[in-house]
Design a protein around this motif. Structure first.
Motif, short mmCIF file in Angstrom:
data_model
loop_
_atom_site.label_atom_id
_atom_site.label_comp_id
_atom_site.label_asym_id
_atom_site.label_seq_id
_atom_site.Cartn_x
_atom_site.Cartn_y
_atom_site.Cartn_z
N ARG A 226 -1.20 -1.77 1.25
CA ARG A 226 -0.82 -2.47 0.04
C ARG A 226 -2.01 -3.14 -0.63
O ARG A 226 -1.86 -3.75 -1.70
N GLY A 227 -3.19 -3.10 0.01
CA GLY A 227 -4.38 -3.68 -0.60
C GLY A 227 -4.39 -5.20 -0.64
O GLY A 227 -5.00 -5.79 -1.51
N ILE A 228 -3.72 -5.82 0.32
CA ILE A 228 -3.67 -7.28 0.34
C ILE A 228 -4.74 -7.81 1.28
O ILE A 228 -4.86 -7.36 2.42
N ASN A 229 -5.52 -8.77 0.82
CA ASN A 229 -6.56 -9.37 1.64
C ASN A 229 -5.99 -9.89 2.95
O ASN A 229 -5.06 -10.70 2.96
N TYR B 247 1.91 -19.32 9.15
CA TYR B 247 2.83 -20.39 8.78
C TYR B 247 4.28 -19.93 8.87
O TYR B 247 5.17 -20.68 9.29
N ILE B 248 4.52 -18.67 8.49
CA ILE B 248 5.88 -18.14 8.59
C ILE B 248 6.30 -18.07 10.06
O ILE B 248 7.43 -18.43 10.42
N LEU C 207 -0.54 -4.38 5.73
CA LEU C 207 -0.53 -4.88 4.36
C LEU C 207 -1.87 -4.65 3.69
O LEU C 207 -1.95 -4.36 2.50
N LEU D 152 -2.96 -15.56 7.48
CA LEU D 152 -2.75 -17.00 7.53
C LEU D 152 -1.36 -17.38 7.05
O LEU D 152 -0.68 -18.23 7.64
N LEU D 153 -0.90 -16.72 5.97
CA LEU D 153 0.46 -16.96 5.50
C LEU D 153 1.45 -16.60 6.60
O LEU D 153 2.41 -17.32 6.86
N LEU D 154 1.17 -15.46 7.27
CA LEU D 154 2.06 -15.02 8.34
C LEU D 154 2.10 -16.05 9.47
O LEU D 154 3.13 -16.24 10.12
N VAL E 173 -11.20 -9.61 8.60
CA VAL E 173 -11.28 -11.01 9.00
C VAL E 173 -9.84 -11.52 9.16
O VAL E 173 -9.18 -11.84 8.18
N ILE F 77 -7.41 -14.35 10.52
CA ILE F 77 -7.49 -15.73 11.01
C ILE F 77 -6.11 -16.27 11.35
O ILE F 77 -5.94 -17.46 11.51
N THR G 260 -7.22 -11.74 5.31
CA THR G 260 -7.47 -13.12 5.70
C THR G 260 -6.33 -14.00 5.22
O THR G 260 -5.78 -14.82 5.96
N ILE G 261 -5.98 -13.80 3.95
CA ILE G 261 -4.92 -14.63 3.36
C ILE G 261 -3.56 -14.27 3.96
O ILE G 261 -2.80 -15.15 4.36
#
Lengths: 364, 306
Positions: free
Chosen positions: A133-136, A146-147, A129, A142-144, A77, A79, A138-139
């Motif tokens: 690295r096992g990072i969700n 904003y960056i 990632l 979205l952070l990317l 997912v 976003i 979706t989150i």
């Protein structure tokens, strides 16, 4: 070919219901719902002028929706399409700073490719990632986003700023020959054709090729994919890369066809609207085309709602939000067998269990 | 840099942590409560924006900021309850629903908030923590939101409740094993809907502090992803309400870095410094997450960490 009646009927019902609820909402604001629906239709599909406006908005929606749809078919997912779009537009506008470009279609292809590449790398980062690295995703996506917007603003207001752009920081305009023009006799630019080709092409790819099929297996059942030895990491990165390339291309098209340079108008939430389009299209690239046109229409009608009926410009956002919620809720109906539940409801109730009979035979 | 500039920078970041951190604190506590029950709510971003608008509107109409705070929290609870109910339907994905709620909440806030962009609402009172200092910069930096102590008390209360009360244990059980909860005769959906709604109420307090304290007015860019950062903050805080306080202050400080540097005349990289909270979140995720393993302390039923 089987016609997916339920798959089409449920979203249509949900959008109709959303229009109904939206009608009630504007009725509270003292505006006649019938007038709102009529204005929505007129502003979106009423005449050739509205159609052009609608199609122009549908182009980036198709491409950003693919940025959700393709990773979704691989089980992710994503976003953060807005970030890929913004960076794609930035890369497109930055190309002339990097190297001299031929002032013709080759230059256009080069700036568009730069945009697609930037978008692809950005979304692949989210995919990487997640896989490594096992990072969700979706989150992280979205952070990317904003960056990406931060980087965009930093460069447009700094290094890449055209000193002549006073009030509205912008990059230098692309030269005339590089820009994407209108399809003969209309205001609709060739980006629409790119969007449709991308949707149909990627739809065909998912359906008809081995690699497309593998992606659907990875997304549908990761364990099966593992058992048959599919290279899940590579397939997921490919799906993210292709999706990101589409969103980046959307940004490049917006720059090369609409704004002619990169400025803050590029951050117009096409990326977020694309999430909605993809979910309604049930992540089918082909179904993205009509849904994107419908939502392009809503967007185009927004300003007419504001001008004619004095409604806030956020009205369309509310309509989209209600539609999204109802479409998701209708998923619950999709999973239930309506006929069977009706039959069950109509059938005579079984007699209530007599207390104590449950444990008969068990030692007490 | 001169000594005064250093003091101004430290005061800017420290005061910023206390100011900017308050919305983060409430949203992360709300998300923590929701996630403890085994559900993720990405829609808290929408909750935050809508409750910020409602709180501002409530304070503007009634003249009492506390009435605004209550209205914001209740509106937040309602929107989150919708998330809770939708997610308990069969075959509805909680991540997608969260995104839908984010869109809907933002849309509703912009729609109803159009009339509120101009007016001024009565603001929450501030607590002057800096009165011990003679330095005016320090004094003004330490004007703290009246909701900050409320948030800290709430965090301690939640920490205690999770460990020692029946309701807290039920929430944790629903989050760790739906089957065990069902076997004991409790409704998993019921517990999760209640926790999601309560989480929305708490996040609504964060929304209220956005418009009724700092920056203190209603505009459409009021929350730029703070509700989403909360999801990462909770992972960082390992689902502990107490650690949420520290995480929120850290993020508040990071968010205040750009404005603090600008206030002492460093104009370069304003937009880049504003992305520090997002970069920090991402870095924290990179450090804390391992592929194929579950983050320490995460509720067993949580979809986002599996």
């Amino acid at each position: 070919m089987r016609i997916p009646v339920k798959e089409i009927a449920l979203p249509v019902l949900a959008i109709t219901a959303a229009l109904g609820i939206f009608g009630i909402l504007v009725w509270f604001a003292g505006v006649s719902p019938v007038e709102v629906w009529a204005t929505l239709f007129k502003g979106a599909f009423g005449d050739w002028f509205s159609w052009q406006n609608t199609l122009q908005r549908a182009a980036p929606l198709m491409l950003t929706a693919l940025c959700v749809a393709l990773p979704a078919r691989a089980g992710l997912v994503i976003i953060g399409g807005e970030g890929a779009l913004v960076l794609g537009g930035l890369a497109c506008a930055a190309m002339p700073y990097v190297m001299p470009l031929p002032d013709n279609i080759v230059g256009t292809i080069m700036v568009c490719a730069a945009g697609a590449l930037a978008g692809a790398l950005w979304i692949m980062l989210a995919g990487w990632l997640r896989q490594f690295r096992g990072i969700n995703e979706t989150i992280s996506s979205l952070l990317l986003a904003y960056i990406a917007i931060g980087i965009f603003k930093h460069l447009v207001e700094g290094l890449l700023r055209d000193p002549a752009s006073l009030n509205k920081p912008s990059t230098l305009s692309l030269s005339e020959g590089i820009r994407i023009g209108g399809i003969a006799g209309s205001d609709v630019h060739w980006g629409l054709v790119l969007g449709v080709i991308a949707c149909l092409g990627l739809g065909l790819w998912l359906r008809a090729t081995a690699s497309g099929f593998s992606i659907r297996v990875v997304g549908g059942n990761p364990r099966t994919a593992q058992l048959v030895g599919l290279p899940a990491n590579r397939l997921i990165l490919a799906a993210c890369g292709l999706g990101g390339a589409c969103a980046g291309l959307a940004g490049a098209v917006e720059v090369a066809a609409v704004h002619t340079n990169a400025n803050a108008s590029l951050i117009a939430s096409y990326g977020y609207a694309g999430i909605l389009v993809s979910f309604i299209a049930r992540h089918s690239p082909v179904a993205v085309v009509p849904v994107a046109i419908l939502f392009g229409g809503f967007g185009a009608a927004g300003s007419l709602l504001q001008r004619r009926l004095g409604l806030p410009d956020a009205s369309v956002l509310v309509l989209q939000g209600i539609a999204f919620v109802l479409i998701l809720a209708s998923e619950a109906l999709r999973h239930t067998d309506i006929k069977a539940s009706l039959a069950k409801w109509a059938a005579p109730r079984p007699p209530a269990a007599v207390p104590g009979t449950m444990h008969k035979g068990l030692p007490s | 840099m001169t000594a005064d500039q250093w003091i101004a920078l430290a005061a800017g970041i420290g005061g910023g942590a206390l100011r900017v951190g308050v919305p983060f604190l409430f949203v992360s506590l709300g998300e923590c409560l929701t996630e403890k029950s085994g559900r993720i709510n990405l829609g808290l971003e929408g909750v935050l924006v809508l409750s910020a608008m409602a709180a501002f509107g409530g304070s503007y109409l009634t003249g009492s900021p506390w009435a605004g705070v209550l209205l914001g929290a209740c509106v937040g609870a309602l929107l989150a309850a919708l998330h809770g109910v939708l997610c308990s339907l069969d075959g509805v994905n909680d991540v997608a629903t969260g995104i839908a709620l984010m869109l809907l909440g933002t849309g509703l806030a912009f729609y109803f908030g159009k009339a509120l962009i101009q007016p001024q609402a009565v603001q929450l009172p501030s607590i002057p923590l800096g009165n011990w200092s003679d330095n005016p910069v320090v004094r003004s930096a330490l004007q703290v939101n009246a909701l900050l102590p409320v948030g800290i008390v709430l965090a301690v209360l939640m920490w205690w409740a999770f460990a020692h009360t029946r309701a807290g244990l039920l929430i944790r059980m629903a989050g760790d094993s739906a089957n065990a909860t069902r076997a004991l005769g409790y409704s998993v959906s019921g517990i999760r809907i209640a926790s999601t709604a309560a989480g929305g109420f708490i996040a609504g307090l964060g929304g209220a502090s956005l418009t009724l304290f700092y920056p203190g007015s209603w505009n459409e860019g009021i929350s730029s992803g703070q509700g989403l950062i909360a999801v990462a903050l909770v992972i960082f805080a390992r689902w502990s309400p107490l650690r949420c306080v520290g995480a929120a202050l850290l993020f508040g400080g990071a968010g205040a870095l750009g404005p603090a540097l600008q206030s002492i005349g460093v104009g370069w990289g304003y937009h880049l410094f504003n992305t520090v909270p997002y970069v920090l979140t991402l870095l924290i995720l990179v450090i804390t997450c391992r592929p194929g393993t579950v983050v320490v302390g995460s509720p067993g039923e949580l979809s986002s960490t599996r």
